[in-house]
Design a protein around this motif. Structure first.
Motif, mmCIF file in Angstrom:
data_model
loop_
_atom_site.group_PDB
_atom_site.id
_atom_site.type_symbol
_atom_site.label_atom_id
_atom_site.label_comp_id
_atom_site.label_asym_id
_atom_site.label_seq_id
_atom_site.Cartn_x
_atom_site.Cartn_y
_atom_site.Cartn_z
ATOM 1 N N SER A 104 30.355 9.640 124.531
ATOM 2 C CA SER A 104 31.779 9.755 124.866
ATOM 3 C C SER A 104 32.434 8.379 124.932
ATOM 4 O O SER A 104 33.510 8.165 124.368
ATOM 5 C CB SER A 104 31.959 10.464 126.201
ATOM 6 O OG SER A 104 31.503 11.780 126.116
ATOM 7 N N TRP A 105 31.780 7.470 125.649
ATOM 8 C CA TRP A 105 32.340 6.118 125.763
ATOM 9 C C TRP A 105 32.290 5.377 124.435
ATOM 10 O O TRP A 105 33.225 4.650 124.095
ATOM 11 C CB TRP A 105 31.609 5.326 126.848
ATOM 12 C CG TRP A 105 31.972 5.805 128.210
ATOM 13 C CD1 TRP A 105 31.193 6.531 129.063
ATOM 14 C CD2 TRP A 105 33.232 5.645 128.869
ATOM 15 N NE1 TRP A 105 31.884 6.828 130.208
ATOM 16 C CE2 TRP A 105 33.138 6.287 130.114
ATOM 17 C CE3 TRP A 105 34.427 5.031 128.524
ATOM 18 C CZ2 TRP A 105 34.192 6.327 131.017
ATOM 19 C CZ3 TRP A 105 35.478 5.059 129.423
ATOM 20 C CH2 TRP A 105 35.359 5.709 130.648
ATOM 21 N N GLY A 164 25.257 12.358 124.763
ATOM 22 C CA GLY A 164 25.747 12.576 126.121
ATOM 23 C C GLY A 164 26.924 11.688 126.484
ATOM 24 O O GLY A 164 27.814 11.435 125.666
ATOM 25 N N ALA A 165 26.935 11.227 127.730
ATOM 26 C CA ALA A 165 28.047 10.418 128.245
ATOM 27 C C ALA A 165 28.195 9.122 127.467
ATOM 28 O O ALA A 165 29.310 8.634 127.265
ATOM 29 C CB ALA A 165 27.847 10.120 129.728
ATOM 30 N N GLU A 166 27.077 8.561 127.027
ATOM 31 C CA GLU A 166 27.137 7.334 126.237
ATOM 32 C C GLU A 166 27.939 7.554 124.955
ATOM 33 O O GLU A 166 28.696 6.694 124.533
ATOM 34 C CB GLU A 166 25.739 6.842 125.899
ATOM 35 C CG GLU A 166 24.958 6.334 127.087
ATOM 36 C CD GLU A 166 23.518 6.015 126.730
ATOM 37 O OE1 GLU A 166 23.089 6.299 125.592
ATOM 38 O OE2 GLU A 166 22.820 5.495 127.603
#
Length: 142
Positions: free
Chosen positions: A63-64, A59-61
């Protein structure tokens, strides 16, 4: 008597070929890396960062983490092997305009600007992105 030299920065004539104003050859080794190689190199670098990040996060993790891994790979490999893994696989090197070793600060500054994306989209007639101009580097075939 009229002068042929530009009077202001904005008066500079565009290069006949990318790198001409930098004293680089038109083609071959030492010439400015062209757009096709650059896109392939960044695709390789981003894909490798994405694959590594996917091993550790979702998820978003992810991406970073992908962005962080991408940045670390750039910062580590530019001063050690002359470019990122993607650069080297595509026959490119990052070199300082002034010559010599690129050092540690140029890759850090270049990568921070690269991660902002916008500086990469602003080019001059030598096909140097704003991130390379600020860092005092150029991406050449090599």
């Amino acid at each position: 008597m009229t002068s042929q030299q530009p009077q202001r920065f904005g008066d500079l004539e565009p290069s006949v070929w990318p790198g001409e104003r930098l004293g680089l050859p038109e083609q071959g080794t030492g010439s400015v890396g062209r757009i096709g190689r650059r896109f392939l190199a960044i695709f390789i670098d981003w894909t490798s960062a994405l694959l590594l990040a996917s091993l550790f996060a979702r998820g978003a993790e992810a991406s970073w983490l992908t962005l962080l891994i991408f940045a670390v790979l750039q910062i580590v490999f530019i001063p050690t092997i002359g470019g990122s893994v993607g650069h080297r696989l595509c026959g490119l090197r990052v070199v300082p305009i002034a010559g010599g070793w690129v050092g540690p600060w140029r890759p850090i500054l270049r990568t921070l600007l690269l991660c902002l994306v916008i500086p990469v989209l602003v080019w001059d007639s030598d096909q140097r992105g704003f991130h390379d101009k600020i860092a005092g580097t150029v991406l050449i075939r090599g």
